[in-house]
Write an enzyme that holds these catalytic residues in place. Sequence first.
Site, PDB file in Angstrom:
ATOM      1  N   SER A 151      31.189  44.488  47.235  1.00  0.00           N
ATOM      2  CA  SER A 151      30.854  43.503  46.217  1.00  0.00           C
ATOM      3  C   SER A 151      29.425  43.729  45.725  1.00  0.00           C
ATOM      4  O   SER A 151      29.083  44.836  45.305  1.00  0.00           O
ATOM      5  CB  SER A 151      31.059  42.092  46.785  1.00  0.00           C
ATOM      6  OG  SER A 151      30.945  41.106  45.796  1.00  0.00           O
ATOM      7  N   ASP A 318      42.325  42.140  43.599  1.00  0.00           N
ATOM      8  CA  ASP A 318      40.947  41.701  43.360  1.00  0.00           C
ATOM      9  C   ASP A 318      40.731  41.617  41.850  1.00  0.00           C
ATOM     10  O   ASP A 318      40.569  42.626  41.176  1.00  0.00           O
ATOM     11  CB  ASP A 318      39.966  42.691  43.995  1.00  0.00           C
ATOM     12  CG  ASP A 318      38.510  42.297  43.825  1.00  0.00           C
ATOM     13  OD1 ASP A 318      38.233  41.290  43.141  1.00  0.00           O
ATOM     14  OD2 ASP A 318      37.648  42.993  44.386  1.00  0.00           O
ATOM     15  N   HIS A 351      39.521  39.444  46.223  1.00  0.00           N
ATOM     16  CA  HIS A 351      38.206  40.052  46.451  1.00  0.00           C
ATOM     17  C   HIS A 351      37.796  39.996  47.918  1.00  0.00           C
ATOM     18  O   HIS A 351      37.131  40.902  48.418  1.00  0.00           O
ATOM     19  CB  HIS A 351      37.165  39.346  45.583  1.00  0.00           C
ATOM     20  CG  HIS A 351      35.808  39.980  45.628  1.00  0.00           C
ATOM     21  ND1 HIS A 351      35.592  41.301  45.298  1.00  0.00           N
ATOM     22  CD2 HIS A 351      34.592  39.481  45.982  1.00  0.00           C
ATOM     23  CE1 HIS A 351      34.298  41.584  45.430  1.00  0.00           C
ATOM     24  NE2 HIS A 351      33.685  40.494  45.849  1.00  0.00           N
TER      25      HIS A 351
END
Length: 378
Positions: A151, A318, A351
């Site tokens: 991320s 995601d 995610h």
Amino acid sequence: MASVGHVTPQTLRFDAPLPLRSGATLPAYDLMVETYGTLNADKSNAVLVCHALNASHHVAGTYEGQDKSEGWWDNLVGPGKPLDTNRFFVIGVNNPGSCFGSTGPMHTNPATGTPWGADFPVMTVEDWVDAQARVLDRLGIQRLAAVLGGSLGGMQALSWTLRHPQRVGECVAVATAPNLSAQNIAFNEVARRAIITDPDFHGGHFYAHGVVPKRGLRVARMIGHITYLSDDSMEAKFGRSMREAELAYSTQDIEFQIESYLRYQGDKFSEYFDANTYLLITRALDYFDPAREHGGDLAAAFVPASDIRFTVVSFTTDWRFSPARSREIVKALVDNRIAVSYAEIDAPHGHDAFLLEDPRYHGVLRATFERIARGIAK
């Protein structure tokens, strides 16, 4: 598999000001650091792990006497795990501006003698990478075997290859993107406005008032948490399950289990996270865009990374950092004939999958780090 066990963070003090992308400087500052494993004789087995929005330097292990203190990537880092601390010396750094010990908005501004609050300088991904490079200097490490992040941490890993390419052997970027989409920036802005418009925010100087803008933090976390989950995972976990057997027919009370879950997540977050830190970190996400200085040409941005090998991982569900965004990175690397491996994992978790113990995902990272370890041993 075994954990790294009890760990103790250390505070590193840096007296030299840190120049920032904004043109401001961060005066003398502290960084919280944790390390796991043993640095080998020629200091060639170091791996830097970069943290995401609400994480910290505490990557693995536990704190003595604290039952619920497991590191945020403990399933990945440790003896015999994909990032094996029997082979690698792993470093976790809490970025400046965070709220887990490194110098941040809640600490004293030396110019005023009061907490920085909203006056804390705006940080960027590039600023964090430069601060991390100073940690390596302090540890006497000239070159990393790898830099790893998911991320926002993946953005830092990518930035390492552009700002300090001679110091990186491999970049492992997971569930990340070369920049945020307009939709992602919009989510961040709504979350920030929830905090800024909380009456207890006081323009970012709430410390002096002895209050915390918990209402804003709760809503910000609820918004963010929705984006971390996939529709399938939310449906499987909650569906339309009701909290009570009978409807209350209320517009304000909790009716659905998903509402209860989000409120719980918001309440928990508001107890430990700093509001100014949330603003700083989400803005750093917004600003990251290495192609911007190259007329939007991402391939041109990656030219400095020509000698680095990359592993890029994405997850099918995601939607915040979709596989299409990872493929943009891969294309830019391929256009430069830079060595890259790409894995698109079919996982239902959205995610958040980068934090979970998916066997296919962990298999990819295990193979990657085994290859890196063999290269060190030669």
